[in-house]
Design a protein around this motif. Structure first.
Motif, mmCIF file in Angstrom:
data_model
loop_
_atom_site.group_PDB
_atom_site.id
_atom_site.type_symbol
_atom_site.label_atom_id
_atom_site.label_comp_id
_atom_site.label_asym_id
_atom_site.label_seq_id
_atom_site.Cartn_x
_atom_site.Cartn_y
_atom_site.Cartn_z
ATOM 1 N N LEU A 160 26.009 25.916 79.269
ATOM 2 C CA LEU A 160 26.668 24.782 78.620
ATOM 3 C C LEU A 160 27.646 24.152 79.604
ATOM 4 N N ASP A 161 27.673 22.829 79.613
ATOM 5 C CA ASP A 161 28.604 22.112 80.478
ATOM 6 C C ASP A 161 29.174 20.937 79.702
ATOM 7 N N TYR A 162 30.441 21.069 79.289
ATOM 8 C CA TYR A 162 31.081 20.016 78.495
ATOM 9 C C TYR A 162 32.030 19.178 79.351
ATOM 10 N N HIS A 163 31.882 19.284 80.660
ATOM 11 C CA HIS A 163 32.780 18.558 81.567
ATOM 12 C C HIS A 163 32.590 17.049 81.434
ATOM 13 N N GLY A 164 31.343 16.594 81.460
ATOM 14 C CA GLY A 164 31.048 15.185 81.200
ATOM 15 C C GLY A 164 30.579 15.053 79.762
ATOM 16 N N CYS B 94 29.743 31.289 89.176
ATOM 17 C CA CYS B 94 30.953 30.512 89.448
ATOM 18 C C CYS B 94 31.985 30.705 88.340
ATOM 19 N N TYR B 95 32.370 31.947 88.114
ATOM 20 C CA TYR B 95 33.248 32.266 86.994
ATOM 21 C C TYR B 95 34.544 31.460 87.070
ATOM 22 N N SER B 96 34.913 30.821 85.938
ATOM 23 C CA SER B 96 36.086 29.943 85.981
ATOM 24 C C SER B 96 37.014 30.121 84.781
ATOM 25 N N TYR B 97 36.757 31.170 83.962
ATOM 26 C CA TYR B 97 37.599 31.338 82.771
ATOM 27 C C TYR B 97 38.689 32.378 83.007
ATOM 28 N N THR B 98 39.379 32.760 81.924
ATOM 29 C CA THR B 98 40.559 33.616 82.064
ATOM 30 C C THR B 98 40.196 35.090 82.218
ATOM 31 N N PRO C 156 16.893 38.997 83.822
ATOM 32 C CA PRO C 156 18.287 38.630 83.570
ATOM 33 C C PRO C 156 18.484 37.103 83.611
ATOM 34 N N VAL C 157 19.665 36.655 83.188
ATOM 35 C CA VAL C 157 19.961 35.220 83.185
ATOM 36 C C VAL C 157 21.074 34.894 84.173
ATOM 37 N N VAL C 158 21.017 33.670 84.695
ATOM 38 C CA VAL C 158 22.101 33.126 85.523
ATOM 39 C C VAL C 158 22.746 32.029 84.686
ATOM 40 N N ILE C 159 24.012 32.258 84.302
ATOM 41 C CA ILE C 159 24.663 31.348 83.360
ATOM 42 C C ILE C 159 25.645 30.414 84.039
ATOM 43 N N HIS C 160 25.476 29.135 83.715
ATOM 44 C CA HIS C 160 26.415 28.106 84.145
ATOM 45 C C HIS C 160 27.226 27.715 82.910
ATOM 46 N N SER C 161 28.543 27.859 82.983
ATOM 47 C CA SER C 161 29.381 27.476 81.843
ATOM 48 C C SER C 161 30.636 26.806 82.359
ATOM 49 N N ARG C 162 30.802 25.542 81.978
ATOM 50 C CA ARG C 162 31.953 24.777 82.457
ATOM 51 C C ARG C 162 32.612 24.067 81.281
ATOM 52 N N ASP C 163 33.895 24.278 81.127
ATOM 53 C CA ASP C 163 34.670 23.689 80.026
ATOM 54 C C ASP C 163 34.016 23.945 78.672
ATOM 55 N N ALA C 164 33.378 25.071 78.535
ATOM 56 C CA ALA C 164 32.649 25.373 77.298
ATOM 57 C C ALA C 164 32.769 26.861 76.975
ATOM 58 N N CYS C 165 33.951 27.414 77.203
ATOM 59 C CA CYS C 165 34.145 28.859 77.071
ATOM 60 C C CYS C 165 33.824 29.349 75.665
ATOM 61 N N GLU C 166 34.409 28.689 74.654
ATOM 62 C CA GLU C 166 34.276 29.186 73.290
ATOM 63 C C GLU C 166 32.807 29.201 72.837
ATOM 64 N N ASP C 167 32.125 28.078 73.021
ATOM 65 C CA ASP C 167 30.730 28.012 72.581
ATOM 66 C C ASP C 167 29.850 28.973 73.376
ATOM 67 N N THR C 168 30.134 29.131 74.662
ATOM 68 C CA THR C 168 29.348 30.060 75.481
ATOM 69 C C THR C 168 29.497 31.486 74.949
ATOM 70 N N MET C 169 30.737 31.864 74.626
ATOM 71 C CA MET C 169 30.968 33.217 74.129
ATOM 72 C C MET C 169 30.294 33.416 72.771
ATOM 73 N N THR C 170 30.268 32.358 71.950
ATOM 74 C CA THR C 170 29.587 32.451 70.653
ATOM 75 C C THR C 170 28.096 32.675 70.852
ATOM 76 N N VAL C 171 27.495 31.898 71.743
ATOM 77 C CA VAL C 171 26.057 32.053 72.001
ATOM 78 C C VAL C 171 25.765 33.452 72.560
ATOM 79 N N LEU C 172 26.545 33.874 73.549
ATOM 80 C CA LEU C 172 26.275 35.176 74.181
ATOM 81 C C LEU C 172 26.538 36.340 73.227
ATOM 82 N N GLY C 173 27.389 36.098 72.232
ATOM 83 C CA GLY C 173 27.674 37.151 71.251
ATOM 84 C C GLY C 173 26.687 37.156 70.091
#
Ligand code: ZN
Length: 260
Positions: free
Chosen positions: A99-103, A158-162, A128-145
């Motif tokens: 998910l990429d919500y940057h634009g 390119c991990y960019s979250y906390t 396995p998967v290679v995940i791209h997630s930008r400015d979409a932390c919450e939704d990404t975690m929901t999908v992965l969970g």
């Protein structure tokens, strides 16, 4: 001393930025000890180009998938083609997907739909998967969970979250792709995350031609700059540089080559 071996887990050598010297560069990587280079597809053109590269170079492998900003290219026909290529032996993963919500160009609902479909594909192919997630932390975690994603292994590229999100992903078994951003002056948040993530879960990646490490920031990136990333990780972790190369190589084999 053991020869240096490097596993580059995320590169885009099909990009036109490499049109002038792709062949020389890929051959020189082999001489520099890169025994695995994963070329990651981001769109349909990249899927076919990745297939070509894996046929031409024995040290080049592939990840096959469609990037969230390109999912408008997907329909049942094109997805069938993605599936057929992703099945091939040298294709080590499904990606990059996410998910990429940057634009705001691509509808979030459409992104989520194809994120789920491509996760399902990974499950079906047992890759396995290679995940791209930008400015979409919450939704990404929901999908992965979600139950659809259960049992899937992968890397957060390119991990960019906390550091808190990193802890959750660690519990879920994910790996973390660390690249040039770690060398940037403003990388405080990422440095904190890398301090927390155990060495067993770190993979080296460049995302080249993008995200060149300091002092090449803003210029074309290539896997030849991976030592700059490894040096920075060695410094953060307080371990020797060669250990970073060795451990990340082992980690990448564990994730991408188990059962091969
Ligand atoms: Zn990428």
């Amino acid at each position: 001393m053991k020869p240096i071996r490097i596993f580059e887990t995320h590169a885009h050598y099909d990009d036109k930025a490499f049109d002038d010297d792709r062949d020389n560069l890929l051959r020189s990587l082999k001489e520099e000890g890169f025994d695995y280079v994963i070329n990651v597809a981001a769109d349909l053109r990249g899927v076919d180009a990745t297939l070509e590269l894996t046929r031409e170079y024995d040290h080049v492998y592939g990840a096959i998938g469609v990037h969230p900003e390109m999912v408008y290219e997907l329909n049942e026909n094109t997805f069938q083609h993605v599936r057929e290529v992703a099945m091939k032996d040298k294709m080590l993963a499904v990606g990059e997907i996410g998910l990429d919500y940057h634009g705001d160009e691509v509808d979030k609902g459409l992104q989520k739909e194809w994120f789920y479909r491509q996760l399902e594909l990974a499950k079906e192919l047992n890759k396995p998967v290679v995940i791209h997630s930008r400015d979409a932390c919450e939704d990404t975690m929901t999908v992965l969970g979600s139950k659809e994603a259960r049992g899937i292994k992968g890397v957060m590229h390119c991990y960019s979250y906390t550091v808190e999100t990193a802890r959750e992903l660690l519990k879920m078994g994910y790996y973390f792709g660390i690249g040039g951003v770690i060398t940037f002056n403003n990388a405080k948040k990422l440095v904190e995350a890398v301090e927390e993530i155990p060495m067993e879960r770190i993979l080296l990646e460049t995302d080249c031609p993008y995200l060149a490490p300091t002092p090449h920031r803003g210029k074309r990136n290539s896997s030849l700059y991976i030592p700059l990333i490894a040096e920075k990780i060695a410094q953060i972790k307080g371990i020797p540089y060669y250990k970073v190369l060795e451990k990340t190589h082992e980690n990448a084999k564990n994730l991408f080559l188990k059962g091969k």
